[in-house]
Scaffold this motif. Structure first.
Motif, PDB file in Angstrom:
ATOM      1  N   PRO A  92       0.820  -1.223   0.000  1.00 54.04           N
ATOM      2  CA  PRO A  92       0.000   0.000   0.000  1.00 54.04           C
ATOM      3  C   PRO A  92       0.852   1.270   0.000  1.00 54.04           C
ATOM      4  CG  PRO A  92      -0.846  -1.592   1.579  1.00 54.04           C
ATOM      5  CD  PRO A  92       0.480  -2.103   1.145  1.00 54.04           C
ATOM      6  N   GLU A  93       1.944   1.268   0.767  1.00 53.38           N
ATOM      7  CA  GLU A  93       2.814   2.441   0.813  1.00 53.38           C
ATOM      8  C   GLU A  93       3.539   2.648  -0.512  1.00 53.38           C
ATOM      9  OE1 GLU A  93       3.197   4.901   3.070  1.00 53.38           O
ATOM     10  OE2 GLU A  93       1.444   3.946   3.959  1.00 53.38           O
ATOM     11  N   LEU A  94       3.963   1.571  -1.153  1.00 52.26           N
ATOM     12  CA  LEU A  94       4.611   1.683  -2.461  1.00 52.26           C
ATOM     13  C   LEU A  94       3.677   2.350  -3.467  1.00 52.26           C
ATOM     14  CD1 LEU A  94       6.398  -1.770  -2.953  1.00 52.26           C
ATOM     15  CD2 LEU A  94       7.473   0.430  -2.483  1.00 52.26           C
ATOM     16  N   THR A  95       2.420   1.950  -3.435  1.00 51.26           N
ATOM     17  CA  THR A  95       1.435   2.507  -4.372  1.00 51.26           C
ATOM     18  C   THR A  95       1.241   3.994  -4.132  1.00 51.26           C
ATOM     19  OG1 THR A  95       0.309   0.353  -4.438  1.00 51.26           O
ATOM     20  CG2 THR A  95      -0.919   2.267  -5.228  1.00 51.26           C
ATOM     21  N   ILE A  96       1.125   4.382  -2.872  1.00 51.30           N
ATOM     22  CA  ILE A  96       0.943   5.800  -2.541  1.00 51.30           C
ATOM     23  C   ILE A  96       2.172   6.610  -2.959  1.00 51.30           C
ATOM     24  CG2 ILE A  96       0.703   7.445  -0.639  1.00 51.30           C
ATOM     25  CD1 ILE A  96      -0.914   5.251   0.831  1.00 51.30           C
ATOM     26  N   VAL A  97       3.356   6.126  -2.603  1.00 48.68           N
ATOM     27  CA  VAL A  97       4.593   6.849  -2.910  1.00 48.68           C
ATOM     28  C   VAL A  97       4.796   6.976  -4.413  1.00 48.68           C
ATOM     29  CG1 VAL A  97       7.116   6.668  -2.813  1.00 48.68           C
ATOM     30  CG2 VAL A  97       5.769   6.336  -0.741  1.00 48.68           C
ATOM     31  N   ALA A  98       4.582   5.887  -5.145  1.00 52.11           N
ATOM     32  CA  ALA A  98       4.787   5.905  -6.598  1.00 52.11           C
ATOM     33  C   ALA A  98       3.905   6.950  -7.262  1.00 52.11           C
ATOM     34  CB  ALA A  98       4.515   4.521  -7.178  1.00 52.11           C
ATOM     35  N   ASN A  99       2.641   7.001  -6.865  1.00 53.61           N
ATOM     36  CA  ASN A  99       1.715   7.945  -7.489  1.00 53.61           C
ATOM     37  C   ASN A  99       1.912   9.370  -6.999  1.00 53.61           C
ATOM     38  OD1 ASN A  99       0.173   6.179  -9.241  1.00 53.61           O
ATOM     39  ND2 ASN A  99      -0.634   5.242  -7.388  1.00 53.61           N
ATOM     40  N   GLU A 100       2.304   9.516  -5.743  1.00 58.23           N
ATOM     41  CA  GLU A 100       2.531  10.851  -5.191  1.00 58.23           C
ATOM     42  C   GLU A 100       3.772  11.509  -5.808  1.00 58.23           C
ATOM     43  OE1 GLU A 100       3.845  12.463  -0.857  1.00 58.23           O
ATOM     44  OE2 GLU A 100       2.077  11.169  -0.898  1.00 58.23           O
ATOM     45  N   LEU A 101       4.836  10.726  -5.984  1.00 57.47           N
ATOM     46  CA  LEU A 101       6.093  11.259  -6.507  1.00 57.47           C
ATOM     47  C   LEU A 101       6.235  11.082  -8.018  1.00 57.47           C
ATOM     48  CD1 LEU A 101       8.595  10.026  -3.755  1.00 57.47           C
ATOM     49  CD2 LEU A 101       7.449  12.241  -3.923  1.00 57.47           C
ATOM     50  N   SER A 102       5.304  10.329  -8.620  1.00 56.41           N
ATOM     51  CA  SER A 102       5.390   9.994 -10.050  1.00 56.41           C
ATOM     52  C   SER A 102       6.721   9.316 -10.367  1.00 56.41           C
ATOM     53  CB  SER A 102       5.213  11.244 -10.924  1.00 56.41           C
ATOM     54  OG  SER A 102       3.903  11.751 -10.796  1.00 56.41           O
ATOM     55  N   MET A 103       7.117   8.401  -9.501  1.00 62.74           N
ATOM     56  CA  MET A 103       8.355   7.639  -9.665  1.00 62.74           C
ATOM     57  C   MET A 103       8.074   6.177  -9.345  1.00 62.74           C
ATOM     58  SD  MET A 103      11.004  10.097  -7.599  1.00 62.74           S
ATOM     59  CE  MET A 103      11.273  11.809  -8.073  1.00 62.74           C
ATOM     60  N   THR A 104       8.815   5.281  -9.966  1.00 58.21           N
ATOM     61  CA  THR A 104       8.696   3.865  -9.638  1.00 58.21           C
ATOM     62  C   THR A 104       9.242   3.631  -8.234  1.00 58.21           C
ATOM     63  OG1 THR A 104       8.885   3.174 -11.943  1.00 58.21           O
ATOM     64  CG2 THR A 104       9.436   1.539 -10.267  1.00 58.21           C
ATOM     65  N   ALA A 105       8.456   2.960  -7.399  1.00 61.89           N
ATOM     66  CA  ALA A 105       8.845   2.666  -6.023  1.00 61.89           C
ATOM     67  C   ALA A 105       8.983   1.153  -5.851  1.00 61.89           C
ATOM     68  CB  ALA A 105       7.799   3.209  -5.044  1.00 61.89           C
ATOM     69  N   PHE A 106       9.955   0.734  -5.044  1.00 60.36           N
ATOM     70  CA  PHE A 106      10.171  -0.705  -4.876  1.00 60.36           C
ATOM     71  C   PHE A 106      10.851  -1.013  -3.550  1.00 60.36           C
ATOM     72  CE2 PHE A 106      13.883   1.009  -6.978  1.00 60.36           C
ATOM     73  CZ  PHE A 106      14.977   0.331  -6.433  1.00 60.36           C
ATOM     74  N   ILE A 107      10.741  -2.269  -3.170  1.00 59.43           N
ATOM     75  CA  ILE A 107      11.428  -2.787  -1.993  1.00 59.43           C
ATOM     76  C   ILE A 107      12.608  -3.629  -2.460  1.00 59.43           C
ATOM     77  CG2 ILE A 107      11.253  -4.279   0.044  1.00 59.43           C
ATOM     78  CD1 ILE A 107       9.665  -1.722   0.322  1.00 59.43           C
ATOM     79  N   ALA A 108      13.781  -3.362  -1.908  1.00 63.39           N
ATOM     80  CA  ALA A 108      14.967  -4.174  -2.178  1.00 63.39           C
ATOM     81  C   ALA A 108      15.333  -4.928  -0.903  1.00 63.39           C
ATOM     82  CB  ALA A 108      16.131  -3.303  -2.631  1.00 63.39           C
ATOM     83  N   VAL A 109      15.724  -6.189  -1.059  1.00 60.58           N
ATOM     84  CA  VAL A 109      16.063  -7.024   0.100  1.00 60.58           C
ATOM     85  C   VAL A 109      17.461  -7.612  -0.084  1.00 60.58           C
ATOM     86  CG1 VAL A 109      13.677  -7.610   0.631  1.00 60.58           C
ATOM     87  CG2 VAL A 109      14.955  -9.042  -0.966  1.00 60.58           C
ATOM     88  N   TRP A 110      18.012  -8.078   0.997  1.00 56.29           N
ATOM     89  CA  TRP A 110      19.347  -8.664   1.044  1.00 56.29           C
ATOM     90  C   TRP A 110      19.320 -10.059   0.426  1.00 56.29           C
ATOM     91  CZ3 TRP A 110      22.898  -6.820   5.325  1.00 56.29           C
ATOM     92  CH2 TRP A 110      24.163  -7.402   5.241  1.00 56.29           C
ATOM     93  N   ASP A 111      20.253 -10.339  -0.479  1.00 53.75           N
ATOM     94  CA  ASP A 111      20.391 -11.681  -1.052  1.00 53.75           C
ATOM     95  C   ASP A 111      21.869 -11.977  -1.277  1.00 53.75           C
ATOM     96  OD1 ASP A 111      19.860 -14.163  -2.184  1.00 53.75           O
ATOM     97  OD2 ASP A 111      19.658 -13.343  -4.198  1.00 53.75           O
ATOM     98  N   GLN A 112      22.498 -12.561  -0.284  1.00 54.62           N
ATOM     99  CA  GLN A 112      23.918 -12.892  -0.321  1.00 54.62           C
ATOM    100  C   GLN A 112      24.768 -11.656  -0.615  1.00 54.62           C
ATOM    101  OE1 GLN A 112      24.661 -16.416  -2.711  1.00 54.62           O
ATOM    102  NE2 GLN A 112      23.022 -17.544  -1.718  1.00 54.62           N
ATOM    103  N   HIS A 113      25.362 -11.574  -1.812  1.00 56.19           N
ATOM    104  CA  HIS A 113      26.249 -10.448  -2.119  1.00 56.19           C
ATOM    105  C   HIS A 113      25.525  -9.298  -2.809  1.00 56.19           C
ATOM    106  CE1 HIS A 113      29.573 -12.932  -0.913  1.00 56.19           C
ATOM    107  NE2 HIS A 113      29.283 -13.836  -1.825  1.00 56.19           N
ATOM    108  N   ASP A 114      24.234  -9.440  -3.054  1.00 55.86           N
ATOM    109  CA  ASP A 114      23.483  -8.447  -3.807  1.00 55.86           C
ATOM    110  C   ASP A 114      22.253  -7.991  -3.033  1.00 55.86           C
ATOM    111  OD1 ASP A 114      25.210  -8.830  -5.995  1.00 55.86           O
ATOM    112  OD2 ASP A 114      23.986 -10.476  -6.752  1.00 55.86           O
ATOM    113  N   CYS A 115      21.696  -6.864  -3.480  1.00 60.81           N
ATOM    114  CA  CYS A 115      20.337  -6.526  -3.064  1.00 60.81           C
ATOM    115  C   CYS A 115      19.430  -6.774  -4.265  1.00 60.81           C
ATOM    116  CB  CYS A 115      20.231  -5.100  -2.545  1.00 60.81           C
ATOM    117  SG  CYS A 115      20.774  -3.802  -3.639  1.00 60.81           S
TER     118      CYS A 115
END
Length: 237
Positions: A92-115
């Motif tokens: 829900p927060e991603l949707t609000i932020v994306a539309n409010e800022l007109s930018m793609t919003a996403f969650i990045a998570v830890w995966d070994q040596h990368d996000c």
């Protein structure tokens, strides 16, 4: 089933090839032919076909009328199980932020040596928003999402969690102000702002936005992301 020995020990070669096939399909802009899939895997077409049939049986891949292969809805069902609580709280927060800022919003998570991008939302009415696909990965050494994740732990803790991976000076700054920024680090001409998410009992994640060009109000964007992070974290406590 055959197996291959690596520095990490004995691994299933067949399983590894099946996972590699899914990665090839996920990275491809269009469905792949059997010939393209076998070439990407570096195996004979008969082996690629057997792998395909197994993945098909589990609804992880599907073929069109021309026999070209693409990822199937079964993968989405598996993906929903990854960090399920974080996805539910963040969407829900991603949707609000994306539309409010007109930018793609996403969650990045830890995966070994990368996000790795876990879930993403593009703004509803923007034709110029940058596409950020779930599963996209990059090293912690580049980009605001990785810097934000680093900033959520101390340098000493980072060295234990990721030996050999440098702790960026920018992470110290992000730790002080609550958000990280980057420009032209992952993709030339693309900027990003990210704020760390700290989930009890889990490695940190980050809430990020990406956009073309520079000159954005990074402080304002960072403050907005931090506000959403507080709401997400409150649901996960």
């Amino acid at each position: 089933m055959t197996s291959a020995s690596t520095g990490a020990g004995s691994q299933s070669q067949t399983l590894s090839r099946g996972i590699q096939a899914l990665e090839l399909l996920a990275d491809s802009e269009a469905p792949l032919s059997i010939a393209e899939l076998s070439a990407g895997l570096g195996v004979h077409r008969s082996i690629a076909y057997r792998i395909l049939r197994t993945l098909e049986a589990h609804s992880l891949v599907m073929r069109d009328d021309a026999g070209r292969v693409s990822a199937a809805p079964g993968l989405a069902a598996l993906a929903r199980g990854v960090s399920r609580d974080l996805q539910s709280a963040a969407l829900p927060e991603l949707t609000i932020v994306a539309n409010e800022l007109s930018m793609t919003a996403f969650i990045a998570v830890w995966d070994q040596h990368d996000c790795v991008t876990l879930v993403t939302v593009e703004p509803r009415h923007s034709r110029t928003a940058l596409i950020q696909r779930p599963g996209t990965r990059h090293s912690f050494t580049v980009g605001a999402p990785g810097i934000a994740i680093q900033s959520a732990v101390t340098e000493e803790h980072w060295n234990r969690l990721a030996p050999g991976q440098p702790y960026r000076p920018e992470a110290r700054l992000a730790r002080e102000r609550g958000y990280a920024t980057s420009y032209s680090e992952v993709i030339d001409g693309v900027g990003a702002v990210a704020a760390p998410i700290q989930v009890p009992g889990q490695l940190p994640a980050s809430l990020s936005v990406v956009y073309f060009g520079s000159g954005k109000d990074e402080a304002g964007i960072g403050a907005r992301l931090m506000e959403s992070v507080r709401l997400i974290e409150a649901q996960l406590r």
